[in-house]
Design an enzyme around this catalytic site. Structure first.
Site, mmCIF file in Angstrom:
data_model
loop_
_atom_site.group_PDB
_atom_site.id
_atom_site.type_symbol
_atom_site.label_atom_id
_atom_site.label_comp_id
_atom_site.label_asym_id
_atom_site.label_seq_id
_atom_site.Cartn_x
_atom_site.Cartn_y
_atom_site.Cartn_z
ATOM 1 N N CYS A 29 8.947 -0.661 0.622
ATOM 2 C CA CYS A 29 7.582 -0.799 0.110
ATOM 3 C C CYS A 29 6.665 0.303 0.629
ATOM 4 C CB CYS A 29 7.025 -2.172 0.491
ATOM 5 S SG CYS A 29 7.036 -2.510 2.270
ATOM 6 N N HIS A 47 4.331 -4.055 5.847
ATOM 7 C CA HIS A 47 4.414 -4.022 4.384
ATOM 8 C C HIS A 47 3.095 -3.421 3.909
ATOM 9 C CE1 HIS A 47 4.698 -5.210 0.166
ATOM 10 N NE2 HIS A 47 3.476 -5.712 0.297
#
Length: 527
Positions: free
Chosen positions: A118, A45
């Site tokens: 993301c 992420h």
């Protein structure tokens, strides 16, 4: 940090925060479960850090102070990489974010694990919004394709798609860009289904001699009513034995981690932390694979892990991953057995009856536990369907001669039926509704009643009838589901149920309860 002089616009330092959503488990387990060709070091992420804030995509484009995001999520970067400097102002960049949210490029509903995640946002924010020459490294952008090209990756995909990072909320200094009121919902036409009982009407009184000819009185079902909780395997008496057995084949550091886990499991109800699971769970999962001979002992501990509450976000993620990995092993074992490819490549779950029984105990507990139930039963239909098929296969004495395996497999199937029928009775979106029978309920009902009279073990027989009872009473508020009732008549299961009403008076408790439950089911069908 911003710098400026009289002849140049202010410049701002841009960094890329890189997190590992698996918190170390990907590095430990990916090669083992995905194969060397698909192994990954982290589940990444990323976020853009600039202007003293952290910008990321998860439930929309969001920003907050970096320390607030990390405090709330309980996760910290494994690396903060400098991307250079930009002259783009905060106002201009946030206008870019708002525009990208408004045009749907990075709206909450546009999240896609492969193309709009993301890391894709961080890359476009760096190269587009902040006009930098570099963005997210290619190795991070390529992780989804590499991971999902494996069979296990496809199975875990629904779990990863639900890992979007939610922010701390505006009340804690968070901000979501481009928020707009939800659009009015447009009615969706009912989908065409191959399930012939999807909209089956309730049977009329003339369809069977079992139907009442007068307005029915309320049927009393005390035995069925008494089974109002999942069937759990929660005995902790064997923890010390399992730790002792496993420790003999472990290195010192591994022995210490498993020992700490044993101390926690020995205390009923004590929550599990990421730190405890990180040092012990990979060791236990490794024992499920050949050439280990300790699979049953490892699974005895994992079944208890499945019942514990997570103390932090990292532990919650590890509990889900553990359920998925054990489930995938069971499905792999079932597929290999069904295809006749042999058991040598599958390992202890195929060759050890004790290990296979304990694996079903693990999955039965996970299906009922708060931390994993929703994921196993709702968020990953492919995993659920594969496990239900494998469990129903293990219910047959012809396929599975060992009664202890059948008992554990039917406990898992019962827990699925229990949780699904409770959800349907409460009318939760997407669950079974009165007047129709979803595919899951059809599968469970047929698996429970097909060949039930041939089952010789009273415990298995009782649990199969209880499964059928859960499906029958999946109507609104726990009432009898008329379509499920029709299905029982259409498939000729009524005679099988009726034949079990006369049980031995001096038999075991399960034998006596088989007769009582069969009688109660007959009365429900007579309504």
């Amino acid at each position: 940090m911003a710098t400026s002089n009289s002849n140049a616009a202010a410049t701002h330092e841009v960094s890329l925060a890189i997190y590992d959503l698996s918190q170390g488990m990907a590095r430990s387990l990916s090669a083992q479960f995905l194969g060397p060709a698909h192994a990954i070091d982290i589940i990444p992420h990323t976020a853009i850090v600039i202007y003293g804030r952290e910008y990321y995509f998860g439930g929309g484009i969001q920003s907050c102070e970096p320390h607030e995001f990390r405090r709330q999520r309980g996760i910290f970067p494994i690396e903060v990489k400098s991307l250079g400097q930009t002259v783009v102002s905060q106002a201009d960049f946030e206008s870019w974010c708002a525009a990208r949210a408004a045009d749907g490029s990075f709206a909450p509903e546009s999240y896609d694990l492969m193309r709009r995640n993301c890391n894709n946002f961080s890359h476009e924010a760096a190269t587009g919004g902040l006009r930098l020459s570099q963005g997210v490294p290619d190795w991070i952008l390529g992780v989804p394709e590499r991971f999902l090209s494996s069979p296990m990756g496809q199975m875990i995909r629904p779990m990863l798609e639900n890992m979007q990072m939610a922010g701390p909320g505006e009340t804690n200094g968070g901000q979501t860009f481009g928020r707009v009121p939800p659009a009015a919902q447009v009615p969706i036409a009912a989908a065409v289904t191959d399930n012939p009982w999807a909209n089956a009407p309730s049977p009329s009184a003339a369809e069977s001699t079992l139907h009442a000819t007068e307005p029915p009185s309320e049927v009393k079902t005390p035995v069925l009513d008494s089974y109002n909780r999942p069937l759990l395997s929660a005995d902790v008496a064997t923890v010390s034995i399992c730790i002792t057995k496993l420790s003999k084949s472990l290195a010192d550091e591994e022995r210490l981690g498993v020992g700490v886990l044993g101390d926690v499991l020995a205390v009923r109800g004590k929550a599990l932390t990421h730190q405890v699971l990180e040092s012990s769970l990979p060791v236990l999962l490794r024992c499920i694979d050949p050439p280990s001979t300790n699979a049953a002992f490892a699974l005895m501990l994992i079944r208890l892990i499945a019942l514990r509450s997570p103390a932090d976000a990292g532990a919650a993620l590890e509990l889900k991953e553990c359920a998925v990995l054990v489930g995938a092993k069971m499905i792999e074992c079932h597929s290999a057995t069904s295809s006749g490819s042999g058991s040598s490549a599958v390992g202890p779950l195929s060759t050890s009856h004790a290990a296979r029984s304990m694996a079903w105990c693990c999955l039965g507990n996970a299906a009922a536990a708060k931390a994993t139930s929703a994921f196993l039963l709702q968020e990953d239909p492919a995993l659920r369907e594969g496990l239900v098929d494998a469990a129903l296969s293990d219910l047959s004495p012809e396929n599975q001669p060992r009664k202890e395996v059948r008992q554990s497999a039917v406990a898992f199937a019962y827990n699925v039926a229990h949780c699904a029928s409770a959800a349907a009775a409460n009318g939760r979106p997407g669950d079974n509704k009165d007047g129709e029978v979803g595919d899951l309920f059809v599968t469970l009902l047929c698996g429970a009643l097909e060949g039930v009279v041939d089952e010789v073990d009273p415990t298995v027989k009782l649990r199969r009838l209880l499964m059928a009872g859960k499906v029958l009473r999946s109507g609104s508020g726990g009432a009898v589901n008329g379509a499920a009732k029709t299905l029982v008549f259409d498939l000729g299961f009524v005679d099988s149920i009726c034949s079990l009403k006369e049980g031995p008076v001096d038999g075991s408790l399960d034998e006596r309860n088989v007769a009582k439950v069969a009688k109660e089911l007959t009365e429900l069908l007579s309504q």
